[in-house]
Scaffold this active site. Structure first.
Site, PDB file in Angstrom:
ATOM      1  N   GLU A   1       0.843  -1.205   0.000  1.00  0.00           N
ATOM      2  CA  GLU A   1       0.000   0.000   0.000  1.00  0.00           C
ATOM      3  C   GLU A   1       0.868   1.240   0.000  1.00  0.00           C
ATOM      4  O   GLU A   1       2.034   1.178   0.350  1.00  0.00           O
ATOM      5  CB  GLU A   1      -0.838   0.060   1.293  1.00  0.00           C
TER       6      GLU A   1
ATOM      7  N   LYS B   1       2.087   4.710   1.634  1.00  0.00           N
ATOM      8  CA  LYS B   1       2.158   5.272   2.980  1.00  0.00           C
ATOM      9  C   LYS B   1       1.815   6.757   2.859  1.00  0.00           C
ATOM     10  O   LYS B   1       2.637   7.571   2.440  1.00  0.00           O
ATOM     11  CB  LYS B   1       3.542   5.083   3.584  1.00  0.00           C
TER      12      LYS B   1
ATOM     13  N   ASP C   1       1.087  10.514   3.677  1.00  0.00           N
ATOM     14  CA  ASP C   1       1.753  11.404   4.626  1.00  0.00           C
ATOM     15  C   ASP C   1       0.732  12.372   5.213  1.00  0.00           C
ATOM     16  O   ASP C   1       0.550  13.478   4.739  1.00  0.00           O
ATOM     17  CB  ASP C   1       2.875  12.161   3.910  1.00  0.00           C
TER      18      ASP C   1
ATOM     19  N   TYR D   1      -7.161   2.363   5.756  1.00  0.00           N
ATOM     20  CA  TYR D   1      -6.191   1.283   5.564  1.00  0.00           C
ATOM     21  C   TYR D   1      -6.315   0.120   6.540  1.00  0.00           C
ATOM     22  O   TYR D   1      -5.458  -0.747   6.583  1.00  0.00           O
ATOM     23  CB  TYR D   1      -4.764   1.817   5.547  1.00  0.00           C
TER      24      TYR D   1
ATOM     25  N   LYS E   1      10.453   3.584   3.687  1.00  0.00           N
ATOM     26  CA  LYS E   1      10.342   5.022   3.451  1.00  0.00           C
ATOM     27  C   LYS E   1      11.249   5.444   2.308  1.00  0.00           C
ATOM     28  O   LYS E   1      12.399   5.004   2.226  1.00  0.00           O
ATOM     29  CB  LYS E   1      10.720   5.785   4.722  1.00  0.00           C
TER      30      LYS E   1
ATOM     31  N   CYS F   1      13.858  45.137  13.533  1.00  0.00           N
ATOM     32  CA  CYS F   1      13.554  45.005  12.111  1.00  0.00           C
ATOM     33  C   CYS F   1      14.799  45.341  11.282  1.00  0.00           C
ATOM     34  O   CYS F   1      15.402  46.396  11.481  1.00  0.00           O
ATOM     35  CB  CYS F   1      12.404  45.945  11.742  1.00  0.00           C
TER      36      CYS F   1
ATOM     37  N   CYS G   1      13.954  48.761   9.228  1.00  0.00           N
ATOM     38  CA  CYS G   1      13.680  50.074   9.822  1.00  0.00           C
ATOM     39  C   CYS G   1      14.151  50.175  11.269  1.00  0.00           C
ATOM     40  O   CYS G   1      14.029  51.232  11.878  1.00  0.00           O
ATOM     41  CB  CYS G   1      12.192  50.393   9.717  1.00  0.00           C
TER      42      CYS G   1
ATOM     43  N   CYS H   1       7.203  43.243  12.584  1.00  0.00           N
ATOM     44  CA  CYS H   1       7.667  44.613  12.760  1.00  0.00           C
ATOM     45  C   CYS H   1       6.416  45.478  12.887  1.00  0.00           C
ATOM     46  O   CYS H   1       5.596  45.520  11.968  1.00  0.00           O
ATOM     47  CB  CYS H   1       8.485  45.068  11.556  1.00  0.00           C
TER      48      CYS H   1
ATOM     49  N   CYS I   1       7.987  51.452   7.746  1.00  0.00           N
ATOM     50  CA  CYS I   1       8.920  50.397   7.350  1.00  0.00           C
ATOM     51  C   CYS I   1       8.812  50.161   5.831  1.00  0.00           C
ATOM     52  O   CYS I   1       7.757  49.747   5.345  1.00  0.00           O
ATOM     53  CB  CYS I   1       8.582  49.142   8.148  1.00  0.00           C
TER      54      CYS I   1
HETATM   55  S1  IVH Z   1      -1.025   0.612   8.811  1.00  0.00           S
HETATM   56  C1  IVH Z   1      -0.181  -0.872  13.358  1.00  0.00           C
HETATM   57  N1  IVH Z   1      -1.066   1.629   6.434  1.00  0.00           N
HETATM   58  O1  IVH Z   1       1.956   5.559   9.071  1.00  0.00           O
HETATM   59  C2  IVH Z   1      -0.068   0.297  12.471  1.00  0.00           C
HETATM   60  N2  IVH Z   1      -0.325   3.004   8.210  1.00  0.00           N
HETATM   61  O2  IVH Z   1       3.707   4.432  11.849  1.00  0.00           O
HETATM   62  C3  IVH Z   1      -0.997   0.188  11.335  1.00  0.00           C
HETATM   63  N3  IVH Z   1       0.229   5.295   7.522  1.00  0.00           N
HETATM   64  O3  IVH Z   1       0.783   6.963  11.750  1.00  0.00           O
HETATM   65  C4  IVH Z   1      -0.778   1.263  10.379  1.00  0.00           C
HETATM   66  N4  IVH Z   1      -0.238   5.043   5.391  1.00  0.00           N
HETATM   67  O4  IVH Z   1      -1.117   6.617  10.158  1.00  0.00           O
HETATM   68  C5  IVH Z   1      -0.781   1.846   7.730  1.00  0.00           C
HETATM   69  N5  IVH Z   1      -1.197   2.392   4.251  1.00  0.00           N
HETATM   70  C6  IVH Z   1      -0.929   2.616   5.530  1.00  0.00           C
HETATM   71  C7  IVH Z   1      -0.475   3.868   6.000  1.00  0.00           C
HETATM   72  C8  IVH Z   1      -0.173   4.017   7.350  1.00  0.00           C
HETATM   73  C9  IVH Z   1       0.182   5.882   6.310  1.00  0.00           C
HETATM   74  C10 IVH Z   1       0.675   5.977   8.759  1.00  0.00           C
HETATM   75  C11 IVH Z   1      -0.125   5.652   9.974  1.00  0.00           C
HETATM   76  C12 IVH Z   1       0.844   5.712  11.117  1.00  0.00           C
HETATM   77  C13 IVH Z   1       2.166   5.609  10.453  1.00  0.00           C
HETATM   78  C14 IVH Z   1       2.811   4.300  10.836  1.00  0.00           C
END
Ligand code: IVH
Length: 668
Positions: A113, A115, A117, A224, A314, A407, A410, A425, A431
């Protein structure tokens, strides 16, 4: 309409609206036009106003927000919210994979999947109704952000299909790039510092008190993981099931989620997204790999902090180390100070980087920077790269960096308001960058749109002492202009013509051009529409300002303090003198019989719709206010209006009139 009929219609409308909401936001495949959707929603809002006790806590009307959370309560998680062990190394992913296969002695299937952000969220549903949404918090307890989460269009308020009766679903709330960039553009418009990245902004947005602001920002959410039920065989199957109940899940057809059974397929997925992630409409920072089978997950169990059955790979962010040569402090038009690092030029992600943002004093302090340090520079999705740390493998620099006290332009002592990260400022009238910044804002395209005048010319005009404030622009002469460097007859004439034409710019844009703090394009339009003229706006009390749609305490305060400042008042007098549009263009008023009287309109009417009545009030010289106060002249009470409003009006001695009374008034 009686209550039973209303209930029936409310139920039907709610179902219809949620269905179309899902078609639009979750499936990106709308069936009806935006207009038709709005009509359905409007009808529901109206019915709920008439029958407040029929409005459910999960009504689609909650999507627009409006409820305020003063304090987010802390709530225990039903299942602890763990994190993932993560790695930047492909080898470690392979080791993890081999280890699991050995430990279980099974031919394992895995799910890959994205990840996302953003911010983790756990949402619980009971009998198909959204009950509660909690942030991760410390993993054991989270904050109850239910009201705000309900405004996220991709989070279903009610489920359909064969959903389990009681379960929790977890996912990530994030800021899509387009919404994030749009928000930053709006902030630039009002001279506010922009937000650094979508993740922190998503997190901050989720904790705003006013849910209507959350609704307006356009957060999104991917789910997820399903918790508390194991009706499917594995994780992948349960995610697909969740889609049937109405959740937005990553699209398998777009390779956003994939079930695989070999490490080479895992790596293929990782490489695919490392390459393509820039094309996604939101930020991801890696790939999550999970064991699919719930039975195998159980067998593998957890370490103290994270499940053994999942790992996050990551992406390496592009990061280089280069020398910090100096720091500049830029002063914006509102006086906000932004520190900017000057770097030894270095190539990063295909461009040469010479400058990087340092955001504010706190960040400088946290990094403990010294001039001459080698610093790590990263490029996220932002336009300007940022410094993320000091490269300790290199010799440290000399002079410690301390944020300035005065500042740089000025010399005025800087101030920092409580609870704000930015220094300011306060010398707004003396200014130079603030003065020039305000003029540049005034002439910009969305404001007065003065052709033939750019920032270089503003600079020259200021330097030559010809322009010190926006009103000076209207006193420029041809012979002054042609004396300027690089200004020929033609450019001078252009400029003068542009200035002249700006006198026709409508009031809402003039109001925006004034550069009142927090008054961006949209707020200016709302204020112009509500008050109709600068005079009326200037006369409005703090309370009256709060009555305007979407105007909160912060904006109301900023407006009041602007109009209480004698410098601004003098400026406005001069602008009035040169003939700027300080009133909204009026439609021929039908009459002025209502003579400025204020009305609260409530309930349902027979001869007119509520909107028509409000229009009639304005057309006849009255004004609409949203809530009853001692200053209200009339409460125009329709059928079925709430008893609380009536009582309040009676208590305050506000005249209560019927639709017929009103018609008689305007016929008079
Ligand atoms: S599974 C037991 N799947 O990444 C943990 N987490 O440290 C189950 N995150 O803050 C998490 N995408 O919010 C999972 N596809 C994904 C994710 C995901 C982002 C975040 C999650 C958590 C951090 C994991």
């Amino acid at each position: 309409m009686n209550k039973e009929e209303a209930k029936l219609e409310i139920d039907q409308l709610s179902q219809q609206i949620e269905y179309h909401n899902r078609r639009y936001y979750v499936m990106s495949d709308p069936e009806i036009s935006d207009y038709d959707f709005d009509m359905l929603l409007e009808r529901l809002i109206k019915l709920e106003e008439e029958f407040p006790d029929l409005a459910s806590p999960n009504s689609p009307t909650k999507r627009v927000g409006g409820d305020i959370t003063k304090r987010f309560e802390t709530v225990q998680h039903r299942f602890p919210m763990l994190s993932l062990s993560n790695t930047y190394s492909e080898e470690e992913v392979e080791d993890w994979y081999d280890r699991l296969v050995k430990m279980t002695n099974l031919e394992l299937e895995f799910v890959c999947e994205l990840k996302y952000d953003g911010v983790a969220i756990g949402i619980s549903y009971e009998n198909g109704e959204l009950k509660q949404a909690l942030t991760r918090g410390d993993g054991t307890q989270g904050e109850n952000v239910t009201t705000n989460v309900k405004t996220i269009r991709t989070v279903p308020l009610r489920l359909h299909g064969d959903f389990p009766n009681d379960f929790e679903i977890r996912g990530e709330i994030f800021f899509p790039w387009d919404k994030f960039n749009e928000l930053n553009r709006q902030r630039e418009d009002i001279g506010e510092p922009t937000f650094a990245n979508p993740r922190n902004t998503a997190s901050g947005t989720l904790k705003l008190q006013d849910s209507s602001v959350v609704a307006s920002r356009g957060l999104d959410c991917y789910l997820y993981g399903v918790y508390g039920v194991e009706q499917a065989e594995g994780h992948f199957e349960s995610v697909l099931k969740a889609a049937e109940w109405g959740f937005k899940i990553p699209d398998p057809a777009k390779n956003m989620i994939k079930k695989v059974s070999s490490i080479s397929e895992v790596m293929e997925f990782v490489h695919y997204w490392d390459d393509k992630r820039k094309q996604l409409p939101f930020e991801i920072d890696g790939i999550v790999i999970k064991v699919n089978s719930y039975a195998a997950q159980e067998q593998l169990g957890f370490t103290a902090k994270s499940p053994r059955w999942a790992i996050a790979y990551k992406f390496k962010t592009e990061r280089v180390s280069t020398r910090l040569n100096s720091i500049d402090y830029q002063v914006g038009r509102t006086g906000a100070i932004t520190p900017v690092a000057n770097l030894e030029p270095v190539s990063l992600g295909g461009t040469v980087v010479k400058r990087a943002s340092l955001h504010n004093a706190d960040q400088i302090e946290k990094l403990e920077l010294r001039i001459g340090d080698y610093v790590f520079v990263e490029k996220g999705g932002e336009i300007i790269p940022k410094i993320v740390g000091v490269d300790e493998t290199q010799e440290r620099g000399g002079k410690e960096v301390h944020f300035i006290h005065d500042c740089p332009e000025c010399g005025t002592a800087l101030v920092r308001n409580e609870g704000e990260a930015q220094h300011f400022c306060p010398n707004d009238t003396g200014c130079p960058p603030q003065i020039k910044g305000r003029i540049e804002h005034f002439i910009s395209r969305k404001a007065m749109n003065i052709d033939g005048l750019g920032s270089e010319t503003v600079d020259a005009l200021f330097r030559e002492g010809l322009v010190h404030d926006i009103a000076d622009l209207y006193e420029l002469h041809f012979d002054q202009l042609v004396k300027l460097e690089r200004m020929g007859d033609k450019s001078a004439n252009n400029l003068l013509q542009g200035v002249e034409e700006s006198k026709n710019v409508p009031f809402a844009r003039v109001l925006f051009a004034l550069g009142i703090r927090f008054v961006g394009e949209t707020v200016a339009k709302k204020l112009a529409k509500h008050f109709g003229s600068l005079n009326a706006l200037m006369a409005a009390s703090y309370e009256e300002l709060l009555e305007v749609d979407e105007i909160g305490e912060k904006i109301a305060n900023a407006i009041r303090s602007y109009f209480e400042n004698p410098v601004q008042l003098a400026l406005i007098d001069r602008l009035r003198g040169v003939g700027l549009q300080l009133e909204s263009e009026k439609k021929e008023a039908a009459s002025d019989v209502l003579n400025g009287a204020s009305f609260v309109v409530s309930g349902v009417f027979s001869a007119f719709s509520r909107d028509e009545i409000k229009q009639l009030i304005e057309d006849n010289g009255g004004k609409n206010v949203s809530s009853v106060s001692a200053k209200t002249d009339y409460l125009l009470a329709g059928d079925k209006m709430g008893p609380a409003k009536l009582k309040k009006a009676e208590g305050l001695g506000v005249k209560i009139i019927s639709e017929d009374d009103f018609i008689a008034m305007i016929k008079a």
